[in-house]
Design an enzyme around this catalytic site. Structure first.
Site, short mmCIF file in Angstrom:
data_model
loop_
_atom_site.label_atom_id
_atom_site.label_comp_id
_atom_site.label_asym_id
_atom_site.label_seq_id
_atom_site.Cartn_x
_atom_site.Cartn_y
_atom_site.Cartn_z
N LYS A 183 0.86 -1.19 0.00
CA LYS A 183 0.00 0.00 0.00
C LYS A 183 0.89 1.23 0.00
O LYS A 183 1.64 1.47 0.95
CB LYS A 183 -0.92 0.02 1.23
CG LYS A 183 -1.89 1.20 1.21
CD LYS A 183 -2.77 1.23 2.43
CE LYS A 183 -3.81 2.34 2.29
NZ LYS A 183 -3.22 3.67 2.04
N ASP A 235 1.78 5.28 -0.02
CA ASP A 235 1.27 6.47 0.67
C ASP A 235 1.59 7.69 -0.18
O ASP A 235 2.67 8.27 -0.08
CB ASP A 235 1.91 6.58 2.05
CG ASP A 235 1.25 7.64 2.92
OD1 ASP A 235 0.18 8.16 2.52
OD2 ASP A 235 1.79 7.96 3.99
N GLU A 277 3.06 1.24 5.30
CA GLU A 277 1.72 1.59 5.75
C GLU A 277 0.79 0.38 5.78
O GLU A 277 -0.10 0.29 6.63
CB GLU A 277 1.12 2.67 4.85
CG GLU A 277 -0.21 3.20 5.39
CD GLU A 277 -0.78 4.32 4.53
OE1 GLU A 277 -1.85 4.84 4.88
OE2 GLU A 277 -0.15 4.68 3.52
#
Length: 353
Positions: A66, A68, A209
């Site tokens: 994921k 950011d 993250e």
């Protein structure tokens, strides 16, 4: 056996010195099917990942890091390149490296879905660094140009074909073909073949993250459908800034920011954040808040605290990292990460119904 002489073939020329002519072209039979052609959409609302606490069951999921950063759709068209934010704003000038890499992928027409990021020295996406590269929130697009790269994770359109109704695993294969060997400002967001629970633990150990999973047989739906899911190592959400605590220091900053989330269509106070700021952040934020069209004497949210607060128009959106929620719906151990630009159409946190 006696061979009969072959009949002379028809001459290619009608006359000795006449030009060669092809057979006349017949009109197309209207009943004959035509090859499908889909016009390129001017804009597509992005598919969103649903936050879950455990990986979904089944093996038909692709998992990746994921990132950011800023969600972008890169349109590579005959007339050039457009880079659109989640809210539909044209930020092509803000991401010149991505735009140049997109032009190099032409003349193929396509729409690439991905996340613009800047990596820190450990190879992790850092939203604060991305914000610094774009300048303070409130500047006009084009004022700052970021050297961000795009991690691409989906292909929505390719050479006259709208791929949104095609299953994800096939869209992914096409994207891998398009970006084969690309190591510049547009790269593939690698799928990782691992158990998602183990992958999440590794992401946590490396300070990432979280991870994102996408169902292999799912079509592209412009909503938070559950076909895409996200598991976070660190809780972070976007909240509206509704005020700031006045500071006793002479620096002209503030003590903390007061935050709000949506409860239905109304705003609800969720606490304050007083850490994670650099000195430059504090001064820039104070200037931005003082430039808002108007300030409020009364709080825009129900509030019974005793702090000396300057209430402001709920316009600015802050990215906040936190550990947990208290029983009375306040953020615990909140830290400021950066501002989200309004044109990015960042999701302000909304309490579940």
């Amino acid at each position: 056996m006696t061979k009969h002489p072959r009949k002379p073939s028809k001459p290619l020329l009608r006359h000795d010195n006449a030009p060669i002519q092809s057979r006349p072209i017949r009109k197309r039979n209207p009943a004959q099917p035509q090859l499908p052609f889909d016009p390129m959409p001017d804009r597509i609302e992005p598919a969103l990942a649903k936050l879950v606490t455990r990986p979904p069951a089944g093996d038909d999921w692709g998992w990746e890091v994921k990132w950011d950063g800023y969600r972008l759709h890169v349109h590579i068209e005959q007339g050039g390149v457009r880079i659109l934010t989640r809210g539909g704003y044209d930020w092509t000038d803000r991401f010149p490296a991505i735009a140049e890499a997109a032009r190099a992928l032409g003349p193929t027409t396509m729409i690439i879905d991905g996340e613009a990021v800047i990596l820190d020295e450990h190879g992790r996406s850092a939203f604060g660094l991305l914000q610094q590269s774009l300048g303070a929130s409130g500047n006009k697009p084009g004022t700052f140009a970021s050297p961000a790269i795009l991690y691409a994770f989906d292909l929505l359109y390719l050479d006259g074909h709208d791929l949104r109704a095609v299953e994800y695993r096939s869209r992914r294969h096409l994207l891998e073909d398009v970006l084969d060997g690309q190591k510049g400002a547009i790269q593939i967001s690698e799928e990782i073949d691992a158990d998602p629970a183990i992958l999440l633990e590794e992401a946590r150990r490396h300070g990432l993250e979280g991870i994102v999973g996408k169902k292999g047989d799912s079509i592209y739906r412009s909503e938070r459908s559950g076909d895409w899911v996200k598991l976070k190592c660190i809780q972070s959400e976007a909240f509206l800034i509704v005020g700031y605590e006045l500071s006793s220091s002479a620096g002209g900053g503030f003590g903390s920011l007061l935050l709000a989330a949506y409860r239905g269509s109304e705003l609800a106070y969720v606490g304050s954040v007083g850490t994670g700021f650099k000195e430059r952040d504090v001064l820039q934020l104070r200037k931005l808040m003082d430039k808002l069209p108007w300030k409020r004497k009364q709080p825009p949210v129900p509030y019974n605290g005793s702090r000396k607060v300057a209430w402001i128009q709920p316009t600015l959106i802050a990215d906040i990292e936190y550990r947990a929620w208290t029983n009375d719906n306040r953020l615990r151990h909140a830290a400021y990460k950066g501002l989200r630009d309004r044109p990015d159409n960042a999701d302000v946190y909304c309490f579940p119904a």
